[in-house]
Design an enzyme around this catalytic site. Structure first.
Site, PDB file in Angstrom:
ATOM      1  N   LEU A  16       0.840  -1.194   0.000  1.00 46.02           N
ATOM      2  CA  LEU A  16       0.000   0.000   0.000  1.00 46.02           C
ATOM      3  C   LEU A  16       0.878   1.248   0.000  1.00 46.02           C
ATOM      4  O   LEU A  16       0.536   2.260  -0.621  1.00 46.02           O
ATOM      5  CB  LEU A  16      -0.917  -0.012   1.222  1.00 46.02           C
ATOM      6  CG  LEU A  16      -1.858   1.181   1.401  1.00 46.02           C
ATOM      7  CD1 LEU A  16      -2.827   1.285   0.229  1.00 46.02           C
ATOM      8  CD2 LEU A  16      -2.629   1.062   2.712  1.00 46.02           C
ATOM      9  N   ASP A  27      13.958   0.520  10.733  1.00 49.28           N
ATOM     10  CA  ASP A  27      13.156  -0.531  11.349  1.00 49.28           C
ATOM     11  C   ASP A  27      12.395   0.106  12.503  1.00 49.28           C
ATOM     12  O   ASP A  27      12.975   0.428  13.539  1.00 49.28           O
ATOM     13  CB  ASP A  27      14.062  -1.657  11.849  1.00 49.28           C
ATOM     14  CG  ASP A  27      13.291  -2.789  12.505  1.00 49.28           C
ATOM     15  OD1 ASP A  27      12.061  -2.654  12.695  1.00 49.28           O
ATOM     16  OD2 ASP A  27      13.916  -3.809  12.848  1.00 49.28           O
ATOM     17  N   ASN A  64       2.806   5.193   7.356  1.00 49.58           N
ATOM     18  CA  ASN A  64       2.070   4.124   6.686  1.00 49.58           C
ATOM     19  C   ASN A  64       2.458   2.726   7.155  1.00 49.58           C
ATOM     20  O   ASN A  64       1.647   1.800   7.104  1.00 49.58           O
ATOM     21  CB  ASN A  64       2.311   4.249   5.172  1.00 49.58           C
ATOM     22  CG  ASN A  64       1.874   3.031   4.398  1.00 49.58           C
ATOM     23  OD1 ASN A  64       0.709   2.871   4.057  1.00 49.58           O
ATOM     24  ND2 ASN A  64       2.826   2.144   4.100  1.00 49.58           N
ATOM     25  N   SER A  78      -4.448   4.132  10.345  1.00 42.42           N
ATOM     26  CA  SER A  78      -5.100   3.346  11.378  1.00 42.42           C
ATOM     27  C   SER A  78      -5.884   2.237  10.690  1.00 42.42           C
ATOM     28  O   SER A  78      -5.496   1.761   9.622  1.00 42.42           O
ATOM     29  CB  SER A  78      -6.003   4.242  12.232  1.00 42.42           C
ATOM     30  OG  SER A  78      -6.629   3.497  13.254  1.00 42.42           O
TER      31      SER A  78
END
Length: 466
Positions: free
Chosen positions: A136, A184, A213, A277
């Site tokens: 995404l 990370d 994201n 979210s």
């Protein structure tokens, strides 16, 4: 709806189906869907000729240079005209008729509207976490890259995957400058190193839009990070909380130049932070007394217990007899993402003119839910059907739409952080609109947001003063 794969397969077959030397005219081809379609036409044809009709010569020059890099054997010409004036429409038509004896494609996409997407992105610097091939995050990056930002900072854990994403973006949108940022989010050491690298980079003086994201979902067994935190909460919330605060000086600098003031306009300013979210937040509040999942649900204070009834209905198992369940840890982290956005508005909106939103992208087939069991997936899909909703996952491109809208739509109003009942309105978006009805009260409570901020500062061993 035709799948994006089918569209791309057909586009790739254009030379075989229609031959070379095609001629196309794109009215409104210097922005938005017209620009994107012109790009697809050039990419998928051979020795073609395209005419872009629009009003912005400078923007057209940049687009033409980009298209020439994509396909050097194609010819692209800009004809400056205001198609709202019939006289100029006649002149454009006569000009093209003199140059061409045929036309294979006429694409009409001019128009005006309040979204003003290209202007909201062009020349800006945007940072997106969690970008890798097929994600995404990559679809979101593509949406922004298509609108000619000055810099696109692509962040992820894997150097190889981040570079692959950048290579893909460069092949389609070469006009933008891309920066790799390896981070990370489950490691505070890694987050601090990435933030330090970014703050020291003088080629990126400001950041206009931050898209938090990255995320993990439904890890099957309880694991702790090197910092001693439950992995999902550490990755989805704490990592983004720390990173956002550390790089805030570059967002503040970007916000200082904007002319849209939230305090006077009532509209969200263009410098924005977007937290991804999920609808999944509804399954669990933040369990402050047991962030790392060592207790059974019924051992928690009532205000911190997951929604066992909803879980039983949707999944087919309440998981009430387990101290750790991956979807509860995911739900807690997604609640935290919304509360984090609320706190950012409380601290940054009035003082620095920076807005924050949390969004639900919908069910998107990206692999993030790969840890869910087949039986749970089957049960939840059936329940969704029973509720009269379509369980078909969105494409990544469609899933990115709400993120992009939250990041650039000038019509979004400022988040109401001062409501008398303590419930914050306007912070949560789904399906490209504000969705106050789709968010649970424990995720929009101003007091809970303040508590989470304090706890988060303790977990990263640093207080942030603004």
């Amino acid at each position: 709806m035709v799948s994006i794969t089918a569209v791309r397969d057909h586009n790739g077959a254009i030379p075989r189906l229609y031959g070379s030397d095609l001629v196309a005219v794109f009215v409104g081809g210097t922005s938005g869907i017209g620009q994107s379609t012109a790009r697809a036409f050039i990419r998928n044809t051979t020795a073609s000729r395209a005419y872009l009709i629009g009003r912005d010569q400078a923007r057209a020059s940049r687009i033409i240079e980009e298209l020439r890099q994509i396909k050097p054997d194609s010819q692209v010409e800009f004809i400056k005209a205001d198609v709202s004036l019939l006289r100029e429409v006649d002149e454009v038509c006569m000009d093209i008729k003199k140059k061409e004896d045929r036309l294979n494609l006429l694409f009409l996409s001019p128009g005006t509207g309040s979204m003003n997407g290209p202007d909201a992105v062009q020349g800006k610097t945007i940072l997106i976490t969690g970008v890798s091939p097929g994600s995404l995050g990559l679809a979101t990056a593509e949406a922004f890259a298509s609108q000619l930002p000055a810099n696109l900072i692509i962040s992820g854990r894997s150097t190889e995957k981040v570079q692959a994403a950048i290579t893909h973006l460069q092949s389609t949108y070469p006009a933008t400058t891309y920066h790799a940022l390896i981070m990370d989010l489950s490691s505070q050491k890694s987050v601090r190193a990435a933030a330090s690298q970014l703050l020291a980079d003088t080629s990126i003086p400001t950041i206009d839009i931050l898209i938090n994201n990255a995320g993990v979902m439904s890890i099957p067994t309880r694991t702790l990070t090197e910092d001693g935190l439950e992995t999902t909460f550490a990755t989805n919330h704490i990592g983004h909380f720390l990173f956002t605060n550390l790089i805030l000086p570059k967002l503040i600098k970007a916000a200082s130049t904007t002319t849209t003031k939230a305090s006077t306009s009532g509209l969200a300013p263009p410098t924005r932070i977007i937290n991804l979210s999920s609808f999944g937040h509804q399954f669990s509040p933040v369990r402050f007394t047991d962030l790392s999942f060592t207790k059974l649900p019924n051992e928690l204070p009532e205000s911190e217990r997951p929604d066992l009834q909803k879980t039983e209905y949707l999944i087919g198992n309440s998981h009430a007899d387990e101290t750790y369940y991956g979807f509860f840890s995911y739900g807690q982290s997604k609640t935290a993402n919304i509360l984090h956005a609320i706190s950012l508005n409380q601290k940054l909106l009035a003082k620095y003119n920076i807005a924050a939103f949390a969004i639900h992208p919908g069910t998107v087939d990206t692999g993030i839910g790969r840890h869910a069991t087949p039986s749970e997936i089957e049960t939840s899909l059936q329940r969704v059907k029973d509720l009269g909703m379509d369980p078909t996952p969105k494409s990544r491109e469609v899933g990115a739409n709400t993120t992009v809208l939250a990041a650039v739509d000038p019509r979004l109003k400022v988040v109401d952080v001062d409501s008398e009942d303590g419930q914050v309105k306007g912070v949560y978006l789904a399906d490209c609109k504000v969705d106050d009805g789709g968010v649970v009260a424990f995720a929009t409570d101003r007091g809970i947001a303040e508590r989470l901020w304090s706890v988060s500062e303790e977990l990263v061993w640093e207080k942030f003063e603004f």
